[in-house]
Design an enzyme around this catalytic site. Structure first.
Site, PDB file in Angstrom:
ATOM      1  N   GLU A   1       0.819  -1.224   0.000  1.00  0.00           N
ATOM      2  CA  GLU A   1       0.000   0.000   0.000  1.00  0.00           C
ATOM      3  C   GLU A   1       0.850   1.269   0.000  1.00  0.00           C
ATOM      4  O   GLU A   1       1.224   1.785   1.050  1.00  0.00           O
ATOM      5  CB  GLU A   1      -0.940   0.019   1.224  1.00  0.00           C
ATOM      6  CG  GLU A   1      -1.829   1.261   1.250  1.00  0.00           C
ATOM      7  CD  GLU A   1      -2.798   1.321   2.423  1.00  0.00           C
ATOM      8  OE1 GLU A   1      -2.735   0.444   3.301  1.00  0.00           O
ATOM      9  OE2 GLU A   1      -3.606   2.247   2.458  1.00  0.00           O
TER      10      GLU A   1
ATOM     11  N   LYS B   1      -2.442  -1.957  -3.261  1.00  0.00           N
ATOM     12  CA  LYS B   1      -3.486  -1.086  -2.688  1.00  0.00           C
ATOM     13  C   LYS B   1      -3.079   0.365  -2.866  1.00  0.00           C
ATOM     14  O   LYS B   1      -2.440   0.965  -1.994  1.00  0.00           O
ATOM     15  CB  LYS B   1      -3.676  -1.427  -1.210  1.00  0.00           C
ATOM     16  CG  LYS B   1      -4.662  -0.530  -0.473  1.00  0.00           C
ATOM     17  CD  LYS B   1      -5.095  -1.120   0.855  1.00  0.00           C
ATOM     18  CE  LYS B   1      -5.939  -0.128   1.623  1.00  0.00           C
ATOM     19  NZ  LYS B   1      -6.621  -0.719   2.772  1.00  0.00           N
TER      20      LYS B   1
ATOM     21  N   SER C   1      -9.631   4.269   0.248  1.00  0.00           N
ATOM     22  CA  SER C   1     -10.560   5.370  -0.035  1.00  0.00           C
ATOM     23  C   SER C   1      -9.916   6.728   0.269  1.00  0.00           C
ATOM     24  O   SER C   1     -10.288   7.725  -0.357  1.00  0.00           O
ATOM     25  CB  SER C   1     -11.885   5.199   0.702  1.00  0.00           C
ATOM     26  OG  SER C   1     -11.726   5.148   2.097  1.00  0.00           O
ATOM     27  N   GLY C   2      -9.016   6.792   1.207  1.00  0.00           N
ATOM     28  CA  GLY C   2      -8.147   7.960   1.401  1.00  0.00           C
ATOM     29  C   GLY C   2      -8.807   9.297   1.702  1.00  0.00           C
ATOM     30  O   GLY C   2      -8.207  10.327   1.402  1.00  0.00           O
ATOM     31  N   GLY C   3     -10.025   9.298   2.231  1.00  0.00           N
ATOM     32  CA  GLY C   3     -10.666  10.570   2.541  1.00  0.00           C
ATOM     33  C   GLY C   3     -11.795  10.931   1.588  1.00  0.00           C
ATOM     34  O   GLY C   3     -12.440  11.963   1.748  1.00  0.00           O
TER      35      GLY C   3
ATOM     36  N   ARG D   1     -12.533   4.034   5.966  1.00  0.00           N
ATOM     37  CA  ARG D   1     -13.572   5.031   6.232  1.00  0.00           C
ATOM     38  C   ARG D   1     -14.776   4.908   5.308  1.00  0.00           C
ATOM     39  O   ARG D   1     -15.924   5.031   5.733  1.00  0.00           O
ATOM     40  CB  ARG D   1     -12.973   6.439   6.120  1.00  0.00           C
ATOM     41  CG  ARG D   1     -12.104   6.795   7.290  1.00  0.00           C
ATOM     42  CD  ARG D   1     -11.191   7.938   6.980  1.00  0.00           C
ATOM     43  NE  ARG D   1     -10.083   7.553   6.109  1.00  0.00           N
ATOM     44  CZ  ARG D   1      -9.142   8.386   5.677  1.00  0.00           C
ATOM     45  NH1 ARG D   1      -9.200   9.658   6.012  1.00  0.00           N
ATOM     46  NH2 ARG D   1      -8.154   7.961   4.913  1.00  0.00           N
TER      47      ARG D   1
HETATM   48  P1  13P Z   1      -9.194   4.358   4.009  1.00  0.00           P
HETATM   49  O1  13P Z   1     -10.052   3.618   3.032  1.00  0.00           O
HETATM   50  O2  13P Z   1      -9.990   4.993   5.130  1.00  0.00           O
HETATM   51  O3  13P Z   1      -8.234   5.281   3.346  1.00  0.00           O
HETATM   52  O4  13P Z   1      -8.336   3.271   4.771  1.00  0.00           O
HETATM   53  C1  13P Z   1      -7.745   2.275   4.036  1.00  0.00           C
HETATM   54  C2  13P Z   1      -6.540   1.828   4.719  1.00  0.00           C
HETATM   55  O5  13P Z   1      -6.384   0.664   5.000  1.00  0.00           O
HETATM   56  C3  13P Z   1      -5.492   2.819   5.044  1.00  0.00           C
HETATM   57  O6  13P Z   1      -4.304   2.161   5.361  1.00  0.00           O
END
Ligand code: 13P
Length: 338
Positions: free
Chosen positions: A174, A216, A258-260, A289
């Site tokens: 990721e 990811k 999803s990152g925000g 999130r």
């Molecule tokens: P988000 O989808 O909230 O960005 O989280 C994914 C995640 O695993 C962050 O490391």
């Protein structure tokens, strides 16, 4: 099961990954935002409510857990990894130890956690985990991310991935280019491409089997305070194009973070990517999130109303499931009332 088979299941069409691996600190922030005290009991209660919902079987291929959760048992006394398996999904584990300042840089971050990782992986395997996650972060500004940050994080990601595969598990790699800032969508494209190219270069040097790896990444988006917004089609086209140009064909697929993005934005964008997907890669979700926000709010209002909390979570998971096949429609959201 071989790691190649597990990786394929993790990104199979119609399902995606629930990232429920918030560290105790991050979970504390999430719970505070809905005025709930963060303690072990509450963290487990919310997560168990999600892990026992009906969407687990239909829409969730895997669940990323945090160290605390993988060692807990449900209210019925079932170990959490076993509960997840029983409900049709694969347990996974976040193994990085978070981000620290990268020495020699101007405030950039490096992800830590390689020391002792092999021993921890063996323990997690015994607890039932079959895949792992490690997140690197990159900020965009006029002089960032630096080459130093891109190289150091790619190297750590590749060393992590090699260790995880030796422990017979699938590494989720990721590299997250953060949305914070006023950069344009084209800047995000340029930085994400550089980051991904370096990651795959290091994965190769470290002999990581790409067939047994899941990527990811972030989607290609303008910074959250960029004045020039992008529409869904542009996001989908640029995301697909960036991945086509940087991903080796051996990787079975991608599970986006999803990152925000809001819940519906994340669904809509993934749906648009899948509508135009002309590759052999599968594109699915690995949201934190964007899968949990509404369920968390509902839970905070009435923690014992399991039925309603699960209804909200099931809806979100099913919407995302539809988006992995490009079959989501805006009207599905309007027809849903929690
Ligand atoms: P988000 O989808 O909230 O960005 O989280 C994914 C995640 O695993 C962050 O490391």
């Amino acid at each position: 099961m071989k790691i190649e088979e597990i990786a394929k299941l993790m990104v199979a069409k119609g399902r995606g990954i629930l990232a429920a691996d918030e560290s105790t600190g991050t979970m504390g922030k999430r719970l505070k935002s809905v005025n709930i005290e963060s303690n072990e009991k509450n963290r487990l209660h919310f997560r168990e409510t999600l892990f026992t919902s009906s969407a687990m079987k239909s829409s969730i291929s895997g669940v990323i857990l945090y160290d605390e959760t993988i060692k807990q048992s449900s209210s019925q006394g079932i170990p959490i990894p076993e509960l997840i398996k029983k409900n049709g999904s694969i347990p996974g584990i976040k193994v990085d130890k978070g981000v620290k300042l990268l020495a020699g840089s101007s405030g950039e971050k490096i992800t830590e956690g390689l020391d002792g990782l092999k021993d921890r992986m063996d323990e997690y395997y015994k607890l039932g985990a079959r895949f792992a996650k490690w997140r690197a972060v990159y900020s965009i500004s006029s002089n960032q991310p630096s080459e130093q940050c891109i190289k150091a994080n790619a190297h750590a990601l590749a060393r992590y991935a090699a260790i995880v595969q030796e422990a017979k598990m699938v590494p989720i790699v990721e590299p997250e280019v953060l949305m914070d800032g006023d950069h344009t969508i084209d800047k995000c494209y340029e930085v994400t491409s550089k980051v991904l190219i370096e990651c795959f270069k290091e994965l190769k040097i470290n002999n990581v089997k790409l067939e047994g790896t899941v990527l990811k990444p972030n989607m290609i988006l303008p910074g959250s305070s960029c004045k020039k917004k992008a529409n869904t089609d542009e996001i989908a086209k640029k995301t697909l194009d960036c991945l086509k140009k940087t991903m080796p064909k051996e990787v079975p697929g991608v599970a986006f973070l999803s990152g925000g993005q809001s819940e519906v934005e994340a669904t809509k964008n993934l749906n648009a990517i899948n509508k135009i997907n002309d590759t052999n890669f599968n594109f699915t979700f690995s949201y934190g999130r964007a899968l949990q926000q509404s369920a968390l709010k509902t839970w905070s209002k009435s923690m014992e109303d399991t039925k309603n909390i699960q209804k909200v979570f099931d809806h979100r998971a099913k919407m995302n499931s539809a988006s992995t096949e490009g079959k989501w429609e805006e009207k599905f959201e309007k027809n849903f009332a929690a």
